[in-house]
Scaffold this motif. Structure first.
Motif, PDB file in Angstrom:
ATOM      1  N   THR A  93       0.831  -1.208   0.000  1.00  0.00           N
ATOM      2  CA  THR A  93       0.000   0.000   0.000  1.00  0.00           C
ATOM      3  C   THR A  93       0.863   1.254   0.000  1.00  0.00           C
ATOM      4  O   THR A  93       0.555   2.236  -0.687  1.00  0.00           O
ATOM      5  N   LEU A  94       1.945   1.230   0.769  1.00  0.00           N
ATOM      6  CA  LEU A  94       2.834   2.392   0.843  1.00  0.00           C
ATOM      7  C   LEU A  94       3.488   2.675  -0.502  1.00  0.00           C
ATOM      8  O   LEU A  94       3.591   3.835  -0.927  1.00  0.00           O
ATOM      9  N   ILE A  95       3.915   1.625  -1.199  1.00  0.00           N
ATOM     10  CA  ILE A  95       4.534   1.812  -2.514  1.00  0.00           C
ATOM     11  C   ILE A  95       3.553   2.471  -3.477  1.00  0.00           C
ATOM     12  O   ILE A  95       3.888   3.442  -4.172  1.00  0.00           O
ATOM     13  N   GLU A 115      -0.101  -3.753  -5.368  1.00  0.00           N
ATOM     14  CA  GLU A 115      -1.464  -3.978  -4.883  1.00  0.00           C
ATOM     15  C   GLU A 115      -1.778  -5.469  -4.794  1.00  0.00           C
ATOM     16  O   GLU A 115      -2.455  -5.915  -3.853  1.00  0.00           O
ATOM     17  N   ALA A 116      -1.306  -6.245  -5.780  1.00  0.00           N
ATOM     18  CA  ALA A 116      -1.497  -7.697  -5.712  1.00  0.00           C
ATOM     19  C   ALA A 116      -0.761  -8.277  -4.510  1.00  0.00           C
ATOM     20  O   ALA A 116      -1.272  -9.177  -3.829  1.00  0.00           O
ATOM     21  N   MET A 117       0.435  -7.758  -4.237  1.00  0.00           N
ATOM     22  CA  MET A 117       1.185  -8.204  -3.064  1.00  0.00           C
ATOM     23  C   MET A 117       0.408  -7.914  -1.786  1.00  0.00           C
ATOM     24  O   MET A 117       0.364  -8.747  -0.862  1.00  0.00           O
ATOM     25  N   THR A 118      -0.230  -6.751  -1.732  1.00  0.00           N
ATOM     26  CA  THR A 118      -1.032  -6.400  -0.561  1.00  0.00           C
ATOM     27  C   THR A 118      -2.185  -7.372  -0.370  1.00  0.00           C
ATOM     28  O   THR A 118      -2.443  -7.849   0.745  1.00  0.00           O
ATOM     29  N   ILE A 119      -2.883  -7.692  -1.454  1.00  0.00           N
ATOM     30  CA  ILE A 119      -4.042  -8.585  -1.360  1.00  0.00           C
ATOM     31  C   ILE A 119      -3.631  -9.965  -0.865  1.00  0.00           C
ATOM     32  O   ILE A 119      -4.240 -10.526   0.060  1.00  0.00           O
ATOM     33  N   SER A 174      -8.455  -3.007  -0.576  1.00  0.00           N
ATOM     34  CA  SER A 174      -7.326  -3.351  -1.444  1.00  0.00           C
ATOM     35  C   SER A 174      -7.799  -3.993  -2.741  1.00  0.00           C
ATOM     36  O   SER A 174      -7.283  -3.683  -3.825  1.00  0.00           O
ATOM     37  N   VAL A 175      -8.783  -4.891  -2.649  1.00  0.00           N
ATOM     38  CA  VAL A 175      -9.304  -5.539  -3.853  1.00  0.00           C
ATOM     39  C   VAL A 175      -9.967  -4.522  -4.774  1.00  0.00           C
ATOM     40  O   VAL A 175      -9.768  -4.538  -6.002  1.00  0.00           O
ATOM     41  N   LEU A 176     -10.754  -3.608  -4.216  1.00  0.00           N
ATOM     42  CA  LEU A 176     -11.404  -2.583  -5.034  1.00  0.00           C
ATOM     43  C   LEU A 176     -10.370  -1.680  -5.704  1.00  0.00           C
ATOM     44  O   LEU A 176     -10.493  -1.336  -6.885  1.00  0.00           O
ATOM     45  N   TYR A 179      -8.631  -3.924  -8.428  1.00  0.00           N
ATOM     46  CA  TYR A 179      -9.481  -4.397  -9.522  1.00  0.00           C
ATOM     47  C   TYR A 179      -9.996  -3.255 -10.391  1.00  0.00           C
ATOM     48  O   TYR A 179     -10.191  -3.425 -11.595  1.00  0.00           O
ATOM     49  N   THR A 180     -10.202  -2.081  -9.795  1.00  0.00           N
ATOM     50  CA  THR A 180     -10.702  -0.946 -10.575  1.00  0.00           C
ATOM     51  C   THR A 180      -9.744  -0.593 -11.706  1.00  0.00           C
ATOM     52  O   THR A 180     -10.168  -0.324 -12.837  1.00  0.00           O
TER      53      THR A 180
END
Length: 209
Positions: A93-95, A115-119, A174-176, A179-180
């Motif tokens: 998220t920070l990145i 973002e995928a890493m966060t999920i 995170s998913v929203l 995915y958006t």
């Protein structure tokens, strides 16, 4: 493709490629068979996954006492993993946030990976409170919903319940967020596909035009 050339910053795409050529380069990995290196990496990843499944099954079968956890009020091994995976999720998220804050035009690919890493990190973190409970099949007890258990209700003062709300909220946002930004790309892949793949891409892209 005409573009403004900056005297300070190098161009993001070299070779004077058109939008069509860029699209071809980006979509090519999804349209061809995986190479030998991918198969080797996938095999290694599946091997580690099998080791993880064995370790979790062992823990569930024999109990969390296999962690040498002798204190009933402490977590031990699973709280360490839980916090570690949450930290990995925060890093992703920070990145994304820093690149967005500084308006970096090359951030799209990095953001997608972050973002995928966060999920996936949040998904991994969410497993450990359940494993800590010892009985995963009773995990639904931590959700506050109307039930037939009479006066038995969740303890809102319990950190375990706080984790439920924190993880579910963090995962949903995170998913929203991930995915958006993925919808237009799925629509591009849809326009290049046929048959079942085209229908699936159309469904996941919400018929984006």
């Amino acid at each position: 493709m005409s573009a403004v050339v900056s005297p300070i910053r190098e161009p993001l795409v070299r070779g004077h490629k058109t939008y069509h050529q860029i699209t071809e380069d980006i979509c090519a990995p999804t349209e061809r068979a995986p190479g030998f290196a991918w198969v080797v990496a996938f095999t290694v990843a599946v091997s580690f996954l099998a080791l993880y499944v064995f370790a979790v099954a062992w823990t569930i079968w024999f109990g969390i006492g296999t962690w040498d956890l002798n204190r009933t009020i402490g977590w031990g091994w699973d709280i360490t993993n839980f916090v570690w995976w949450i930290g990995i999720g925060h890093a992703g998220t920070l990145i994304s946030a820093i690149l967005l804050l500084f308006r970096q035009k090359w951030r799209t690919g990095v953001n997608r990976a972050a973002e995928a890493m966060t999920i996936f990190a949040v998904m991994c973190a969410g497993q450990f409170p359940l494993i800590h409970m010892g009985r995963l099949w009773l995990g639904f007890f931590v959700f506050p919903y109307p039930n037939t258990r009479g006066p038995l209700w969740v303890n809102f003062n319990s950190p375990l319940l706080w984790d439920v709300f924190a993880i579910s909220t963090y995962f949903t946002v995170s998913v929203l967020f991930w995915y958006t930004g993925l919808v237009p790309d799925l629509a591009t892949l849809r326009d290049r596909s046929k048959g079942l793949r085209r229908k699936l891409y159309d469904m996941f892209s919400f018929s984006w035009t």
